[in-house]
Motif scaffolding. Structure first.
Motif, PDB file in Angstrom:
ATOM      1  N   ASP A 207       8.559  10.537   6.375  1.00 22.60           N
ATOM      2  CA  ASP A 207       7.625  11.586   6.823  1.00 22.60           C
ATOM      3  C   ASP A 207       6.211  11.057   7.073  1.00 22.60           C
ATOM      4  O   ASP A 207       5.440  11.669   7.815  1.00 22.60           O
TER       5      ASP A 207
ATOM      6  N   GLN B 278      -6.321   7.558   5.821  1.00 23.61           N
ATOM      7  CA  GLN B 278      -4.992   7.106   5.379  1.00 23.61           C
ATOM      8  C   GLN B 278      -4.612   5.784   6.058  1.00 23.61           C
ATOM      9  O   GLN B 278      -3.833   5.004   5.517  1.00 23.61           O
TER      10      GLN B 278
ATOM     11  N   GLN C 199      -3.434   5.028  -2.870  1.00 23.82           N
ATOM     12  CA  GLN C 199      -4.443   5.992  -2.423  1.00 23.82           C
ATOM     13  C   GLN C 199      -4.076   7.394  -2.925  1.00 23.82           C
ATOM     14  O   GLN C 199      -2.946   7.848  -2.729  1.00 23.82           O
TER      15      GLN C 199
ATOM     16  N   GLU D 147      -7.355  14.998   1.505  1.00 23.19           N
ATOM     17  CA  GLU D 147      -6.285  15.496   2.386  1.00 23.19           C
ATOM     18  C   GLU D 147      -5.757  16.839   1.885  1.00 23.19           C
ATOM     19  O   GLU D 147      -5.638  17.801   2.639  1.00 23.19           O
TER      20      GLU D 147
ATOM     21  N   GLY E 132      -0.397  12.511  -2.398  1.00 23.97           N
ATOM     22  CA  GLY E 132      -1.301  13.620  -2.079  1.00 23.97           C
ATOM     23  C   GLY E 132      -1.227  14.654  -3.197  1.00 23.97           C
ATOM     24  O   GLY E 132      -0.184  15.263  -3.393  1.00 23.97           O
TER      25      GLY E 132
ATOM     26  N   LEU F  90      14.783  12.622  -0.970  1.00 27.47           N
ATOM     27  CA  LEU F  90      15.613  13.189  -2.024  1.00 27.47           C
ATOM     28  C   LEU F  90      15.755  14.676  -1.690  1.00 27.47           C
ATOM     29  O   LEU F  90      14.746  15.377  -1.564  1.00 27.47           O
TER      30      LEU F  90
ATOM     31  N   TYR G 263       0.848  -1.199   0.000  1.00 26.84           N
ATOM     32  CA  TYR G 263       0.000   0.000   0.000  1.00 26.84           C
ATOM     33  C   TYR G 263       0.882   1.247   0.000  1.00 26.84           C
ATOM     34  O   TYR G 263       1.831   1.335   0.774  1.00 26.84           O
TER      35      TYR G 263
HETATM   36  P1  TYM Z   1       2.983  13.075  -0.635  1.00 26.14           P
HETATM   37  O1  TYM Z   1       2.182  13.460  -1.827  1.00 26.14           O
HETATM   38  O2  TYM Z   1       3.497  14.140   0.245  1.00 26.14           O
HETATM   39  O3  TYM Z   1       4.183  12.198  -1.111  1.00 26.14           O
HETATM   40  C1  TYM Z   1       3.996  11.027  -1.904  1.00 26.14           C
HETATM   41  C2  TYM Z   1       5.065  10.003  -1.566  1.00 26.14           C
HETATM   42  O4  TYM Z   1       6.350  10.542  -1.895  1.00 26.14           O
HETATM   43  C3  TYM Z   1       7.188  10.535  -0.755  1.00 26.14           C
HETATM   44  N1  TYM Z   1       8.043  11.738  -0.870  1.00 26.14           N
HETATM   45  C4  TYM Z   1       9.377  11.687  -1.013  1.00 26.14           C
HETATM   46  N2  TYM Z   1      10.219  10.642  -1.047  1.00 26.14           N
HETATM   47  C5  TYM Z   1      11.528  10.910  -1.188  1.00 26.14           C
HETATM   48  N3  TYM Z   1      12.029  12.163  -1.311  1.00 26.14           N
HETATM   49  C6  TYM Z   1      11.217  13.252  -1.287  1.00 26.14           C
HETATM   50  N4  TYM Z   1      11.718  14.471  -1.412  1.00 26.14           N
HETATM   51  C7  TYM Z   1       9.813  13.034  -1.128  1.00 26.14           C
HETATM   52  N5  TYM Z   1       8.723  13.837  -1.055  1.00 26.14           N
HETATM   53  C8  TYM Z   1       7.656  13.032  -0.911  1.00 26.14           C
HETATM   54  C9  TYM Z   1       6.240  10.538   0.447  1.00 26.14           C
HETATM   55  O5  TYM Z   1       6.837  10.002   1.600  1.00 26.14           O
HETATM   56  C10 TYM Z   1       5.125   9.664  -0.085  1.00 26.14           C
HETATM   57  O6  TYM Z   1       5.484   8.300   0.032  1.00 26.14           O
HETATM   58  N6  TYM Z   1      -0.455  11.635   2.739  1.00 26.14           N
HETATM   59  C11 TYM Z   1       0.377  11.166   1.629  1.00 26.14           C
HETATM   60  C12 TYM Z   1      -0.406  10.338   0.612  1.00 26.14           C
HETATM   61  C13 TYM Z   1      -0.607   8.928   1.075  1.00 26.14           C
HETATM   62  C14 TYM Z   1       0.391   7.952   1.304  1.00 26.14           C
HETATM   63  C15 TYM Z   1      -0.286   6.783   1.722  1.00 26.14           C
HETATM   64  C16 TYM Z   1       1.786   7.988   1.157  1.00 26.14           C
HETATM   65  C17 TYM Z   1      -1.817   8.340   1.367  1.00 26.14           C
HETATM   66  N7  TYM Z   1      -1.614   7.048   1.747  1.00 26.14           N
HETATM   67  C18 TYM Z   1       0.417   5.619   2.005  1.00 26.14           C
HETATM   68  C19 TYM Z   1       2.485   6.825   1.442  1.00 26.14           C
HETATM   69  C20 TYM Z   1       1.814   5.657   1.882  1.00 26.14           C
HETATM   70  C21 TYM Z   1       1.021  12.354   0.926  1.00 26.14           C
HETATM   71  O7  TYM Z   1       0.529  13.459   0.957  1.00 26.14           O
HETATM   72  O8  TYM Z   1       2.148  12.023   0.210  1.00 26.14           O
END
Ligand code: TYM
Length: 379
Positions: free
Chosen positions: A215, A197, A109, A114, A79, A243, A75
């Motif tokens: 995060d 979530q 998802q 959100e 967002g 990253l 899973y």
């Molecule tokens: P969001 O949109 O902030 O980020 C999506 C996914 O990308 C990862 N991520 C990163 N990974 C590495 N380096 C970066 N700079 C970086 N920026 C973002 C985040 O950790 C995420 O995996 N609430 C969540 C959406 C969500 C979700 C989940 C994510 C719903 N269910 C289950 C992971 C697992 C969100 O806003 O992700």
């Protein structure tokens, strides 16, 4: 040095990844665990061998299940707040590999609710437009359309709502405040949102594995507190580092600061301009000094990005690192290597995104897993 701030909505400062393991109560992915994965999967993804995916909860149990020939499911999510950037590719590229190696069902998802709730200035129609674009970028990773269900919360909620109310009843406001930092001015939608979530971790009765950057961990801490009370299993996680933004190795890349990020939609010229202008360099002030003293790849963002994912060949990466340290490779040359890698990655991504249009229906509504999910009501 002040502690870095890490929440699902903000990452600021220099992240001490080992300290996070202690603070969040997770475990480092050990050499032994990597060995077991290598044996099971026949290879190790570079994001594992290079410790980009570095922390976990219950990954050993997941590997145990797979070794015993039992099923797990995966899973993850996105967002849709602004356009996707290359940092977002980290979990999706890695998840693609995990699905290929395990044959597991995957749930993605798309949290349009959100992002509407969390972003004051955003209208629902803007979020929907971004969500549809994100879905194409996700599909472009090449997941199995019969084993992957991509859903938007605002659509799939009718199948989720009953179980969501049961989850919500197990969590009080004081937990939400301490885990997510909510305050009296937080809108009530945001306070309820984590329930949604958490819910996909209950989509199957087998073990759930969540790949994401660290995060997102607060959600899983609450999930692990309540899962067994509701008759489900605690979810397992595999956490990555962030990253870094172009401008330096602190914090995480964010599309809200477009000059610090490479967006998936950036064209070749934009990529070149951003990297040349903004990529923080570990080089010396002048060519002469650089030749004499060498550069520092540990803080050089171009090198860091190559090592996170854009140079998968270990030997080539080592050569680049050695040449930079010795002063043979200049900062401008390092940046040029990255520009080429980024542009070839983005051009592939764009091609696959064009093809993705045809697959949206399948991933969201008509593929084997999607059809089953639309017939399933969670109670
Ligand atoms: P969001 O949109 O902030 O980020 C999506 C996914 O990308 C990862 N991520 C990163 N990974 C590495 N380096 C970066 N700079 C970086 N920026 C973002 C985040 O950790 C995420 O995996 N609430 C969540 C959406 C969500 C979700 C989940 C994510 C719903 N269910 C289950 C992971 C697992 C969100 O806003 O992700």
């Amino acid at each position: 040095m002040a502690d870095a701030i890490i929440t699902p909505w903000e990452v600021k400062g220099t992240v001490d990844y080992d300290k996070l393991i202690k603070d969040f109560g997770t475990s480092k992915i050990s050499a032994e665990l990597k060995q077991r994965m290598k044996k099971l999967f026949g290879e190790l993804h570079v994001m594992l061998s290079r410790d980009i995916y570095y922390s976990h909860r219950d990954l050993d149990a997941i590997i145990g299940e797979l070794e015993a020939g039992r099923k797990i499911f995966i899973y993850t999510g996105i967002g849709p707040s602004s356009e996707m950037h290359i940092g977002h590719i980290i979990p999706f590229a890695f998840t693609k590999w995990l699905q290929e190696k395990t044959g597991a069902n995957l749930y993605v998802q798309v949290t349009d609710d959100e992002k509407f709730l969390f972003k004051k200035e955003r209208k629902l129609e803007d979020i929907e437009r971004i969500a549809d674009d994100d879905i194409l970028n996700v599909i472009a990773q090449g997941f199995d359309p019969d084993k992957t269900f991509i859903f938007k919360d605002t659509e799939y909620i009718r199948n989720m709502y009953k179980l969501a109310t049961r989850i919500a009843k197990e969590v009080n406001f004081s937990t939400m405040k301490s885990v997510f930092g909510f305050t009296n001015s937080t809108n009530v939608g945001m306070i309820f949102y984590p329930t949604l979530q958490m819910e996909p971790t209950f989509f199957e009765n087998s073990y759930c594995l969540i790949p994401a950057a660290i995060d997102q961990d607060p959600y899983w801490r609450v999930q692990r507190d309540i899962a067994e009370k509701l008759g489900y299993r605690k979810a397992a996680q595999i956490h990555s580092k962030f990253l870094p933004p172009l401008t330096g190795i602190e914090g995480k890349m964010s599309a809200s600061h477009p000059d610090t990020a490479i967006l998936l939609s950036d064209d070749e010229k934009t990529v070149e301009r951003k990297v040349m202008k903004y990529a923080f360099s570990g080089g010396q002030q002048s060519v002469e000094l650089h030749r004499k003293l060498g550069g520092n790849p540990d803080v050089d963002v171009s090198f860091q990005w190559l090592s996170y994912m854009f140079e998968p060949d270990d030997k080539k990466l080592k050569q680049i690192e050695d040449d930079y340290r010795s002063g043979k490779l200049l900062s401008g040359e390092m940046k040029q290597i990255l520009v080429e890698k980024l542009n070839s990655f983005l051009s592939e991504q764009r091609k696959r995104k064009e093809q993705a249009h045809k697959l949206v229906e399948k991933f969201m509504y008509t593929g084997a897993l999607a059809r089953k999910m639309w017939d399933t009501y969670y109670e």
